[in-house]
Enzyme design. Structure first.
Site, PDB file in Angstrom:
ATOM      1  N   LEU A 166      11.389  97.888  91.299  1.00 56.28           N
ATOM      2  CA  LEU A 166      11.427  99.795  90.581  1.00 56.28           C
ATOM      3  C   LEU A 166      10.916 101.064  90.925  1.00 56.28           C
ATOM      4  O   LEU A 166      11.259 101.686  90.817  1.00 56.28           O
ATOM      5  CB  LEU A 166      12.083  99.763  88.657  1.00 56.28           C
ATOM      6  CG  LEU A 166      12.758 100.523  88.675  1.00 56.28           C
ATOM      7  CD1 LEU A 166      14.270 100.633  88.841  1.00 56.28           C
ATOM      8  CD2 LEU A 166      13.209  99.671  86.702  1.00 56.28           C
ATOM      9  N   TYR A 167       9.629 100.426  90.129  1.00 55.90           N
ATOM     10  CA  TYR A 167       8.575 101.624  90.240  1.00 55.90           C
ATOM     11  C   TYR A 167       8.246 102.360  91.744  1.00 55.90           C
ATOM     12  O   TYR A 167       8.871 103.560  91.849  1.00 55.90           O
ATOM     13  CB  TYR A 167       6.695 101.339  89.887  1.00 55.90           C
ATOM     14  CG  TYR A 167       5.911 102.301  90.768  1.00 55.90           C
ATOM     15  CD1 TYR A 167       5.599 102.918  89.587  1.00 55.90           C
ATOM     16  CD2 TYR A 167       5.454 101.840  92.059  1.00 55.90           C
ATOM     17  CE1 TYR A 167       3.922 104.136  90.390  1.00 55.90           C
ATOM     18  CE2 TYR A 167       4.384 102.823  92.408  1.00 55.90           C
ATOM     19  CZ  TYR A 167       4.157 104.104  91.284  1.00 55.90           C
ATOM     20  OH  TYR A 167       2.511 104.900  91.595  1.00 55.90           O
ATOM     21  N   ALA A 168       8.921 101.655  92.800  1.00 58.99           N
ATOM     22  CA  ALA A 168       8.512 101.835  93.643  1.00 58.99           C
ATOM     23  C   ALA A 168      10.719 102.801  94.124  1.00 58.99           C
ATOM     24  O   ALA A 168       9.859 104.385  94.564  1.00 58.99           O
ATOM     25  CB  ALA A 168       8.743 101.048  95.128  1.00 58.99           C
TER      26      ALA A 168
END
Length: 440
Positions: free
Chosen positions: A251-253
């Site tokens: 999700l960060y990416a």
């Protein structure tokens, strides 16, 4: 109880650099990587639009988080008075010919503190902004502020990028020529614990900043931190800015990829000059405790076992470790080469610069090699436990193609991993007082 004097003495002769300054989470390894550049304007494809739609859908359907590490937003009432405004103005004052006036978000963070210090030292005006959230040890962030930034004359506003009133006030006090946007919810694995914090900071906060910037007259040029994580499940190496980035592994990416598409939109519609930097695994003194090199050091000194990940079929996990000084040089060069925004009063007047650039070391090193270097520097044998990399958002390999950074920024990293880790270990032993009280 073994003395650490030999450890200190054999690294004491390391020369001081701008990235070294004198003044803890799971043992599991997880590495996190960041930033990038593009000489041609990327096109917003059908799949990019679908990607943004999914990010928005995720945000609206997700239940409110009960574990968010951030405090409530501060309002301008917290900063009232001419004294506060005078501090902002004084910090923003340019003291060099052709210098910039820069708002640095995430100024108390790892990269933010180093970049703010480097800008101030060369005579640029610098105002920092940071919300000092508790994703990792707040005392480390406050130490960066007190031991590095305060001493250099960099005023840091305790506030949030989601506070539009505060941002408008800052832009009203200072005519910033540039924004170095480094504030973000970092980390890959934490997204499995608190996903909404990534949307709030990396998407909502970024949009909020762009909204204020596009309405400012004159508009500032913006340099911001994306991440090498956007390359996701790519198997083609080294990673180039022309490679596909529509298969995020975390999700960060995904939020960083969404940020790139959002940045393109504001560049296209409002004429904001925007440069995105894809950082690759930044390390060094004053670093983040959630990074493997950092908590490996802590656990090795305390004789705790460390977990080393390996990929499927026992494949090697490696990272393109990039020393903080090299990253800072890339950031400053991106600011120096950024062209002016072309909008006025929220309206585009002409085509504006848009770039996406990798900032890495272009020399991947295995995690096993990282550990062996730390063992040598600390003079302690690590208790290693090899485990299969879980499906938590980490990827097995990163490698930056930096040819575009060389061309656009004159970027040439000069610090190899062992040299950089020597400086980190020296800082770590000093900062955490291990030469005064045994770690064993």
């Amino acid at each position: 109880m073994a003395s650490l004097k030999p450890i200190l003495s054999h690294i004491d002769n390391i020369p001081s650099t701008p990235g070294k300054f004198k003044a803890d989470k799971s043992s599991l390894y997880y590495l996190h990587h960041r930033f990038r550049l593009h000489s041609t304007v990327p096109r917003i494809t059908f799949w990019s639009l679908v990607f943004l739609a999914l990010i928005s859908l995720f945000f609206f359907m997700s239940p409110p988080s009960t574990t968010a590490p951030r405090r409530g937003l501060r309002t301008t009432a917290s900063y009232g008075g001419s004294g506060w405004e005078n501090q902002v103005k004084a910090s923003a004052k340019i003291r060099s010919r052709n210098g910039h006036s820069v708002l640095v978000t995430g100024a108390a963070g790892f990269v933010g503190a180093h970049a703010s210090l480097a800008l101030k030292r060369r005579g640029d005006g610098v105002v920092g902004l940071d919300n000092f959230n508790s994703y990792y040890d707040i005392s480390l962030k406050k130490s960066r502020k007190s031991q590095l930034l305060d001493r250099a004359g960099v005023f840091v506003v305790d506030g949030d990028i989601n506070d539009a009133v505060l941002l408008r006030k800052l832009f009203g006090i200072v005519h910033f020529t540039h924004v170095l946007h480094l504030a973000a919810q970092a980390g890959v694995r934490y997204a499995m614990v608190n996903p909404n914090s990534y949307i709030k900071s990396n998407v909502d906060g970024f949009v909020n900043l762009l909204e204020v910037a596009k309405s400012t007259n004159p508009q500032p040029a913006i340099v911001w931190a994306s991440s090498s994580s956007v390359y996701g499940l790519n198997t083609k190496v080294p990673f180039s800015e022309k490679d596909r980035t529509d298969q995020p592994a975390s999700l960060y990416a995904a939020t960083k990829k969404a940020g790139e598409e959002i940045a393109h939109t504001y560049n296209h519609i409002y004429g904001l000059s925007i440069t995105g930097l894809r950082f690759f695994t930044v390390y060094g003194p004053w670093g983040r405790p959630d990074m493997a090199y950092f908590f490996f050091t802590k656990d090795i000194l305390k004789r705790r076992p460390i977990s080393i990940f390996e990929g499927a079929q026992h494949t090697t996990v490696a990272r393109d470790f990039t020393y903080i000084d090299d990253i800072v040089k890339g950031c400053l060069s991106a600011l120096d080469t950024a062209k002016k925004s072309t909008g006025s009063g929220g309206k585009k007047k002409g085509e504006a610069q848009f770039r996406i650039i990798n900032l890495g070391n272009t020399s991947p090193v295995s995690v096993n090699k990282l550990v062996s270097i730390l063992e040598k520097l600390l003079k302690v044998k690590a208790k290693k436990k090899v485990v299969l990399m879980p499906r938590n958002g980490d990827v097995p390999f990163t490698h930056a193609n930096i040819s575009l950074a060389r061309k656009e920024l004159g970027y040439r990293p000069t610090t190899d991993l062992e040299t950089g880790l020597k400086k980190f270990v020296k800082w770590y032993l000093d900062y955490y007082g291990t030469k005064k009280k045994s770690a064993f």
